[in-house]
Every structure is written in C-alpha cells, then in structure tokens.
Design a protein around this motif. Sequence first.
Motif, PDB file in Angstrom:
ATOM      1  N   THR A 192       0.855  -1.175   0.000  1.00  0.00           N
ATOM      2  CA  THR A 192       0.000   0.000   0.000  1.00  0.00           C
ATOM      3  C   THR A 192       0.895   1.230   0.000  1.00  0.00           C
ATOM      4  O   THR A 192       1.860   1.303   0.759  1.00  0.00           O
ATOM      5  N   ALA A 193       0.576   2.182  -0.863  1.00  0.00           N
ATOM      6  CA  ALA A 193       1.339   3.432  -0.946  1.00  0.00           C
ATOM      7  C   ALA A 193       0.389   4.592  -0.697  1.00  0.00           C
ATOM      8  O   ALA A 193      -0.728   4.612  -1.206  1.00  0.00           O
ATOM      9  N   LYS A 194       0.849   5.556   0.097  1.00  0.00           N
ATOM     10  CA  LYS A 194       0.056   6.749   0.382  1.00  0.00           C
ATOM     11  C   LYS A 194       0.818   7.953  -0.142  1.00  0.00           C
ATOM     12  O   LYS A 194       2.044   7.987  -0.095  1.00  0.00           O
ATOM     13  N   GLY A 195       0.092   8.938  -0.637  1.00  0.00           N
ATOM     14  CA  GLY A 195       0.728  10.149  -1.150  1.00  0.00           C
ATOM     15  C   GLY A 195      -0.141  11.357  -0.927  1.00  0.00           C
ATOM     16  O   GLY A 195      -1.323  11.249  -0.580  1.00  0.00           O
ATOM     17  N   GLU A 196       0.450  12.524  -1.131  1.00  0.00           N
ATOM     18  CA  GLU A 196      -0.273  13.782  -0.991  1.00  0.00           C
ATOM     19  C   GLU A 196       0.366  14.828  -1.879  1.00  0.00           C
ATOM     20  O   GLU A 196       1.540  14.723  -2.231  1.00  0.00           O
ATOM     21  N   TYR A 197      -0.441  15.834  -2.237  1.00  0.00           N
ATOM     22  CA  TYR A 197       0.034  16.883  -3.126  1.00  0.00           C
ATOM     23  C   TYR A 197      -0.785  18.152  -2.865  1.00  0.00           C
ATOM     24  O   TYR A 197      -2.008  18.082  -2.746  1.00  0.00           O
ATOM     25  N   PRO A 198      -0.148  19.337  -2.797  1.00  0.00           N
ATOM     26  CA  PRO A 198      -0.898  20.574  -2.548  1.00  0.00           C
ATOM     27  C   PRO A 198      -1.720  20.992  -3.769  1.00  0.00           C
ATOM     28  O   PRO A 198      -1.383  20.657  -4.907  1.00  0.00           O
ATOM     29  N   THR A 199      -2.797  21.727  -3.532  1.00  0.00           N
ATOM     30  CA  THR A 199      -3.630  22.236  -4.624  1.00  0.00           C
ATOM     31  C   THR A 199      -3.709  23.753  -4.539  1.00  0.00           C
ATOM     32  O   THR A 199      -3.260  24.354  -3.570  1.00  0.00           O
ATOM     33  N   THR A 200      -4.344  24.346  -5.535  1.00  0.00           N
ATOM     34  CA  THR A 200      -4.590  25.791  -5.547  1.00  0.00           C
ATOM     35  C   THR A 200      -6.042  26.098  -5.222  1.00  0.00           C
ATOM     36  O   THR A 200      -6.468  27.239  -5.366  1.00  0.00           O
ATOM     37  N   LEU A 201      -6.802  25.101  -4.787  1.00  0.00           N
ATOM     38  CA  LEU A 201      -8.208  25.302  -4.469  1.00  0.00           C
ATOM     39  C   LEU A 201      -8.354  26.259  -3.292  1.00  0.00           C
ATOM     40  O   LEU A 201      -7.544  26.253  -2.366  1.00  0.00           O
ATOM     41  N   LYS A 202      -9.428  27.051  -3.307  1.00  0.00           N
ATOM     42  CA  LYS A 202      -9.688  28.010  -2.228  1.00  0.00           C
ATOM     43  C   LYS A 202     -10.644  27.446  -1.192  1.00  0.00           C
ATOM     44  O   LYS A 202     -10.716  27.951  -0.075  1.00  0.00           O
ATOM     45  N   SER A 203     -11.400  26.390  -1.556  1.00  0.00           N
ATOM     46  CA  SER A 203     -12.371  25.794  -0.641  1.00  0.00           C
ATOM     47  C   SER A 203     -12.651  24.364  -1.082  1.00  0.00           C
ATOM     48  O   SER A 203     -12.486  24.018  -2.248  1.00  0.00           O
ATOM     49  N   VAL A 204     -13.108  23.534  -0.144  1.00  0.00           N
ATOM     50  CA  VAL A 204     -13.517  22.178  -0.492  1.00  0.00           C
ATOM     51  C   VAL A 204     -15.034  22.062  -0.526  1.00  0.00           C
ATOM     52  O   VAL A 204     -15.570  21.025  -0.923  1.00  0.00           O
ATOM     53  N   LYS A 205     -15.718  23.128  -0.148  1.00  0.00           N
ATOM     54  CA  LYS A 205     -17.181  23.098  -0.083  1.00  0.00           C
ATOM     55  C   LYS A 205     -17.773  22.950  -1.486  1.00  0.00           C
ATOM     56  O   LYS A 205     -17.525  23.755  -2.369  1.00  0.00           O
ATOM     57  N   GLY A 206     -18.540  21.879  -1.683  1.00  0.00           N
ATOM     58  CA  GLY A 206     -19.199  21.615  -2.955  1.00  0.00           C
ATOM     59  C   GLY A 206     -18.276  21.079  -4.046  1.00  0.00           C
ATOM     60  O   GLY A 206     -18.697  20.935  -5.185  1.00  0.00           O
ATOM     61  N   ILE A 207     -17.046  20.789  -3.739  1.00  0.00           N
ATOM     62  CA  ILE A 207     -16.078  20.316  -4.741  1.00  0.00           C
ATOM     63  C   ILE A 207     -16.138  18.793  -4.830  1.00  0.00           C
ATOM     64  O   ILE A 207     -16.132  18.096  -3.829  1.00  0.00           O
ATOM     65  N   LYS A 208     -16.190  18.297  -6.060  1.00  0.00           N
ATOM     66  CA  LYS A 208     -16.222  16.858  -6.323  1.00  0.00           C
ATOM     67  C   LYS A 208     -14.999  16.508  -7.165  1.00  0.00           C
ATOM     68  O   LYS A 208     -14.684  17.190  -8.142  1.00  0.00           O
ATOM     69  N   LEU A 209     -14.273  15.451  -6.769  1.00  0.00           N
ATOM     70  CA  LEU A 209     -13.111  14.990  -7.536  1.00  0.00           C
ATOM     71  C   LEU A 209     -13.533  13.903  -8.516  1.00  0.00           C
ATOM     72  O   LEU A 209     -14.275  12.994  -8.158  1.00  0.00           O
ATOM     73  N   ASN A 210     -13.031  13.993  -9.743  1.00  0.00           N
ATOM     74  CA  ASN A 210     -13.259  12.967 -10.764  1.00  0.00           C
ATOM     75  C   ASN A 210     -11.916  12.479 -11.290  1.00  0.00           C
ATOM     76  O   ASN A 210     -10.985  13.262 -11.461  1.00  0.00           O
ATOM     77  N   ILE A 211     -11.822  11.192 -11.560  1.00  0.00           N
ATOM     78  CA  ILE A 211     -10.645  10.609 -12.204  1.00  0.00           C
ATOM     79  C   ILE A 211     -10.951  10.574 -13.700  1.00  0.00           C
ATOM     80  O   ILE A 211     -11.903   9.937 -14.126  1.00  0.00           O
ATOM     81  N   THR A 212     -10.143  11.275 -14.512  1.00  0.00           N
ATOM     82  CA  THR A 212     -10.414  11.331 -15.952  1.00  0.00           C
ATOM     83  C   THR A 212      -9.628  10.291 -16.739  1.00  0.00           C
ATOM     84  O   THR A 212     -10.010   9.945 -17.851  1.00  0.00           O
ATOM     85  N   SER A 213      -8.504   9.805 -16.185  1.00  0.00           N
ATOM     86  CA  SER A 213      -7.801   8.672 -16.796  1.00  0.00           C
ATOM     87  C   SER A 213      -6.943   8.023 -15.717  1.00  0.00           C
ATOM     88  O   SER A 213      -6.500   8.682 -14.774  1.00  0.00           O
ATOM     89  N   PHE A 214      -6.724   6.720 -15.845  1.00  0.00           N
ATOM     90  CA  PHE A 214      -5.975   5.974 -14.841  1.00  0.00           C
ATOM     91  C   PHE A 214      -5.203   4.858 -15.536  1.00  0.00           C
ATOM     92  O   PHE A 214      -5.757   4.127 -16.339  1.00  0.00           O
TER      93      PHE A 214
END
Length: 188
Positions: A160-182
């Motif tokens: 199992t591998a865990k990772g993290e990365y910073p974003t430029t988002l200003k809020s998480v309210k109402g935000i939905k993440l989608n995977i567009t390719s994998f």
Amino acid sequence: MSASEPPGGHPRWGSSSQAPPLSGQWTSPPGPPQKKQRGRGCLWGCAGALAAVVVIVIVVLVIASVDSDESTTPAPRASTTPATQQEQTSEPAGERADLISFQLDDRSQAGITNIWLVWTIKNSSSEKSDYSWEWEAVDASGTRVANGSQLETDVQTGQTAKGEYPTTLKSVKGIKLNITSFNRTASY
C-alpha cells in the motif's frame, strides 16, 4: 618602374586603373559588399521545416485521441462504514480498483487556505507497478476549478502506498473529484 607603380617606386594595392585622388579632393567610400541572393534553397528549407512541424502535430493528435480510458469517474473516498467497503470490493478487479482512496484534505488554519490531495493505492497485480492518473475538481455548478496529474511509482505487489500533493483550491465546499484517466504499468 612599371606603369602601375607610383612615383615612389612602391606598387599600389587595389585597383590599378583608378588614379589616386588629388590632395584635398573628397572621394566616396567603397560601398558595402553585395549580399548573395538566397534563391530557392531557403524556400525549400522553410517548406521542409513547416512540413515536419505539421507531421509532428498530426502524430501527437493521433496519439492523444487513442488514449484508452477517457471516462470520468468519481474519485474513491476512504470510509469507515462496512457497507461502503463491501460495495468497493464488489467492483470488478481492474487496475482502477487499486486506487483505494483519492480525496481532498483541508488543512487550512488561521485564514490561510491549505488544501491537499491525498491518496492510497494498493497494488493488487502480480508485479511491481507504476500508477499515473489524471483528475479534475468540479464545483457544484459543474465548472472545473482545478485539474492535474499524479504519479506513484515502484509499488510492490500487495504493498500500500500513500501520497499527498498541494492544490490551488480556495475551498472544499461543494467540490467533487473525478478521475479522468488511470493507468497502471509494470515497473522496471
């Protein structure tokens, strides 16, 4: 003394047909050297370079249109409820199922926005693998507010591998993440 030699006995270099200017008389300086005409060689060279650029653009567009997985799917979320985990295990066992969770983590404090992407991948294949995926963040109105690519490399079988990365988002309210390719590929 020859006819081309001045009275001092030294030969003049340059044009022997012109008489030396009289003392105090002004003469025009010699003109600049004539440029060579470029002719058809430059035209064919430029046309060849333009044709090469066109071919490269066409090849890139063809490769981009062949990408196998362009469907948009919601990002998985880590959950603690057993019902959701049972639903996740009933998914077909494909490379996409290796992305256990992919979500936003709001670490904002004291009025400073600090939102990160966090993910967990578990390699269910029989060989060491690299993972790459593209994602988008969509607000409640359906407008894409951020997107990017992530990479996780050298994940051993069953690891199992865990990772993290910073974003430029200003809020998480109402935000939905989608995977567009994998994509999962074998590591070397």
